[in-house]
Design a protein around this motif. Structure first.
Motif, short mmCIF file in Angstrom:
data_model
loop_
_atom_site.label_atom_id
_atom_site.label_comp_id
_atom_site.label_asym_id
_atom_site.label_seq_id
_atom_site.Cartn_x
_atom_site.Cartn_y
_atom_site.Cartn_z
N UNK A 9 0.86 -1.18 0.00
CA UNK A 9 0.00 0.00 0.00
C UNK A 9 0.88 1.22 0.00
N UNK A 10 0.65 2.12 -0.95
CA UNK A 10 1.56 3.25 -1.12
C UNK A 10 1.67 4.10 0.12
N UNK A 11 0.55 4.46 0.72
CA UNK A 11 0.61 5.36 1.86
C UNK A 11 0.95 4.65 3.15
N UNK A 12 0.91 3.29 3.16
CA UNK A 12 1.41 2.47 4.26
C UNK A 12 0.71 2.77 5.58
N UNK A 13 -0.57 2.64 5.58
CA UNK A 13 -1.29 2.85 6.82
C UNK A 13 -1.80 1.51 7.32
N UNK A 14 -1.49 1.15 8.56
CA UNK A 14 -1.89 -0.13 9.14
C UNK A 14 -3.08 0.11 10.06
N UNK A 15 -4.27 -0.30 9.65
CA UNK A 15 -5.42 -0.13 10.52
C UNK A 15 -5.46 -1.22 11.59
N UNK A 16 -4.93 -2.38 11.27
CA UNK A 16 -4.96 -3.45 12.25
C UNK A 16 -3.64 -4.19 12.25
N UNK A 17 -2.61 -3.53 11.88
CA UNK A 17 -1.32 -4.19 11.66
C UNK A 17 -0.53 -4.50 12.90
N UNK A 18 -0.88 -3.95 14.04
CA UNK A 18 -0.08 -4.18 15.24
C UNK A 18 -0.94 -4.79 16.31
N UNK A 19 -0.87 -6.08 16.47
CA UNK A 19 -1.64 -6.75 17.50
C UNK A 19 -0.80 -6.90 18.74
N UNK A 20 -1.45 -7.31 19.83
CA UNK A 20 -0.74 -7.37 21.11
C UNK A 20 0.33 -8.45 21.12
N UNK A 21 0.26 -9.41 20.15
CA UNK A 21 1.23 -10.49 20.19
C UNK A 21 2.27 -10.36 19.08
N UNK A 148 -9.12 17.30 -2.35
CA UNK A 148 -8.53 16.30 -1.46
C UNK A 148 -8.16 15.08 -2.27
N UNK A 149 -7.01 14.47 -1.97
CA UNK A 149 -6.55 13.29 -2.70
C UNK A 149 -7.27 12.05 -2.19
N UNK A 150 -8.32 11.66 -2.88
CA UNK A 150 -9.00 10.42 -2.54
C UNK A 150 -8.79 9.42 -3.68
N UNK A 151 -9.77 8.58 -3.98
CA UNK A 151 -9.56 7.54 -4.98
C UNK A 151 -9.21 8.14 -6.33
N UNK A 152 -8.21 7.54 -6.98
CA UNK A 152 -7.79 8.05 -8.29
C UNK A 152 -8.88 7.89 -9.34
N UNK A 182 -1.44 9.02 -0.87
CA UNK A 182 -0.21 9.20 -1.63
C UNK A 182 -0.28 8.48 -2.97
N UNK A 183 -1.02 7.37 -3.05
CA UNK A 183 -1.16 6.66 -4.31
C UNK A 183 -1.86 7.52 -5.35
N UNK A 184 -2.78 8.38 -4.92
CA UNK A 184 -3.47 9.25 -5.87
C UNK A 184 -2.54 10.37 -6.33
N UNK A 185 -1.67 10.85 -5.45
CA UNK A 185 -0.68 11.83 -5.89
C UNK A 185 0.27 11.21 -6.91
#
Length: 360
Positions: A9-21, A148-152, A182-185
């Motif tokens: 993912x270009x903008x590299x945002x983790x919505x659930x990428x860091x779990x407690x384990x 605003x930069x949303x979906x291309x 960032x992917x739209x930019x």
């Protein structure tokens, strides 16, 4: 977590990428604290920040932290003095995992409330405020005001319009634009630049020392590099048709609210095309953020995790980008006036085009 998911993912945002384990840092010998409602959540916050925060070297020692604070207050207590943008809030749903919500804390002027019916190009679902073509001083000039930069996808018809009109100049109006995907930019920049830029580095993302080491171990490079795409490639990863305008110059209209992905457009296109900036000094957000959440907790973190650079390793200064031509107060222009030839920012562009024409 591996960095295979990070590079997808270009903008590299983790919505659930860091779990407690996962392997996020957790203090081995935390300071004694009173048990309370937020202790576990605050320890998770510290661990996540220690792993991913761009300025993690500025974090306080884990033994000195007060884990009994409410999560938002605890998060704020960790932030570097260099940081103007990171924030923590109660978890919210998002329609896409790579939205850059790290906008600067500045008043938002409501352009949508002014003469809504006047502009036929915009609807409540679109960020395209104006899409038009002008004939000025012997040039065919495309004008795109983008909020605003949303979906291309919402730019595809605009770029096709400009391509079919054979524009040879472009006015990209980003005066209202605080950033976004960032992917739209990347999509928009690829559409604009000359074909000599295709497949060359559009932007490079640099992370903290720990994340950089992990990237290097996995990919052999401590930076994530994103390129200008090849418009004729049917398999471009954005899944939106590209129309290469192959321009030699672009006028970008800005204000003191122009930030983030909008500044990326200026900084990262400059090595390849003549970028003429009209307006006033921009916000100065040369950094980007990821979103981290854990289903156990009701808060999510949106810390700064990287700084971006162009192919020459230049970044947006923290005090913003200075325009080539100073024209103030563009942000407070009513939407109904955008694209009018006497509107001050556009009038400056027309003045430049006319001056060029008189010298030919």
């Amino acid at each position: 977590m591996t960095f295979k998911s990070l590079t997808k993912v270009l903008a590299i945002f983790f919505l659930s990428g860091c779990s407690a384990d996962d392997d996020s840092f957790v203090p081995e010998q935390p300071a004694p604290v009173e048990e309370g409602a937020y202790v576990a959540e605050c320890r998770w916050i510290y661990g996540t920040m220690h792993h991913y925060y761009y300025w993690n070297e500025d974090l306080p020692d884990s033994l000195d932290c007060d884990y009994t604070l409410a999560p938002v207050d605890f998060f704020k207590s960790l932030l570097s003095k260099k940081d103007r943008f990171s924030y923590c809030e109660q978890r919210q749903s998002r329609s896409r995992s790579d939205i850059d919500m790290g906008w600067p804390a500045i008043p938002q002027y409501n352009i949508w409330s002014v003469n809504q019916a006047v502009n036929p190009f915009v609807s409540s679902e679109s960020n395209v405020v104006l899409d038009s073509v002008y004939h000025i001083a012997g040039h065919t000039v495309g004008y795109l005001c983008y909020a605003r930069f949303e979906d291309s996808d919402e730019l595809e018809s605009v770029m096709r319009h400009f391509y079919e009109a054979h524009i040879d100049e472009l006015v990209l109006d980003l005066r209202y634009n605080p950033g976004g995907y960032l992917s739209t930019s990347q999509y928009l920049a690829t559409s604009i630049v000359p074909d000599s830029a295709y497949n060359k580095a559009f932007q490079l993302l640099r992370y903290n020392h720990r994340v950089s080491q992990e990237l290097f171990a996995e990919n052999g490079d401590s930076l994530n590099v994103y390129t200008f795409l090849q418009p004729t490639d049917p398999d471009n990863h954005l899944d939106t048709p590209l129309y290469g305008l192959n321009l030699q110059r672009v006028f970008i209209l800005v204000s003191n609210h122009t930030a983030s992905a909008s500044e990326v457009m200026i900084t990262c296109m400059r090595p390849f095309i003549n970028v003429v900036v009209v307006g006033e000094r921009t916000v100065g957000k040369g950094v980007g953020m990821n979103t981290f959440s854990d289903s156990k907790y009701k808060y999510e973190l949106v810390p700064i995790t990287f700084r971006y650079f162009n192919v020459n390793m230049e970044t947006t200064p923290d005090d913003g980008l200075e325009p080539n031509y100073e024209v103030p107060n563009g942000y407070h222009t009513a939407k109904a006036d955008i694209g009018k030839e006497d509107e001050p920012l556009f009038a400056k562009v027309i003045e430049i085009l006319l001056a060029d024409s008189s010298q030919e």
